[in-house]
Design an enzyme around this catalytic site. Structure first.
Site, PDB file in Angstrom:
ATOM      1  N   ILE A  85     109.353  51.982 -56.202  1.00 23.18           N
ATOM      2  CA  ILE A  85     108.979  53.369 -56.453  1.00 23.18           C
ATOM      3  C   ILE A  85     108.492  54.057 -55.102  1.00 23.18           C
ATOM      4  CG2 ILE A  85     107.382  54.736 -57.624  1.00 23.18           C
ATOM      5  CD1 ILE A  85     107.182  52.723 -59.943  1.00 23.18           C
ATOM      6  N   HIS A 139     107.741  53.220 -46.007  1.00 26.23           N
ATOM      7  CA  HIS A 139     108.038  51.873 -46.548  1.00 26.23           C
ATOM      8  C   HIS A 139     109.149  51.734 -47.705  1.00 26.23           C
ATOM      9  CE1 HIS A 139     107.186  47.638 -47.108  1.00 26.23           C
ATOM     10  NE2 HIS A 139     106.906  47.865 -48.082  1.00 26.23           N
TER      11      HIS A 139
END
Length: 181
Positions: free
Chosen positions: A85, A91
């Site tokens: 998510i 990242h």
């Protein structure tokens, strides 16, 4: 919005010999992973396949775990299950891109796998895609692996290349001796 879009799903392949699948799961969002596994189990069962399960710490570890398990020769195919998510940093992009690239490279090596790593903007999108009664992406990943197993069995019975078709995948450049007189 894609809500009016129709999607075509291939019927599950039928097998003379039941395939053996391994689901490699990154359970960071455990409820999402559990829903996806439920969908994958139902699809495997509907095709007469067996499904074993292992867990890894995160989505980045899934391709490595698939590669290690593939070396064992115990499995016909693999189902990658995880969820990424979007957060506040880049990242997200690294995990999405590198896990997908790793799985794609394994597929190009002849490993039959379905990519069920969700890459979403928020939890609500993940929950809908994981729900086996809604979008059922876990079942879809298992179906993809099963279809690839069926193709592999069709084109490479006994694990030997079809006559006249080299067992080589070239990602870039020329193969040695190619293009030379």
């Amino acid at each position: 919005m894609a809500s009016n879009t129709s999607h075509h799903e291939l019927p599950l392949p039928q097998f003379d010999t039941a395939p053996r699948l391994l689901a490699v799961i990154a359970p960071y969002y455990k409820d999402i992973a559990d829903d996806m596994l439920t969908g994958a189990r139902a699809t495997a069962e509907a095709a007469g396949a067996t499904l074993d399960v292992i867990e890894v710490p995160g989505a980045l570890e899934i391709p490595t775990a698939v590669a290690l398990a593939a070396e064992s020769g115990r499995y016909d195919g693999f189902v990658a299950i995880g969820c990424v998510i979007r957060g506040e940093t880049t990242h997200y992009d690294t995990v999405c891109n590198d896990s997908s690239r790793g799985l794609t490279l394994l597929g190009l090596q002849g490993i039959c796998l379905g990519n069920g790593i969700l890459t979403v903007e928020n939890y609500e999108q993940a929950a809908r895609r994981a729900d086996p009664t809604d979008m059922n992406k876990g079942g879809g990943a298992a179906a993809a692996a099963l279809h690839l197993i069926a193709l592999k069995r069709r084109f490479r019975p006994g694990g030997t290349p079809k006559p006249g078709h080299p067992d080589v995948i070239r990602l870039a450049g020329e193969l040695e001796g190619q293009g030379k007189a």
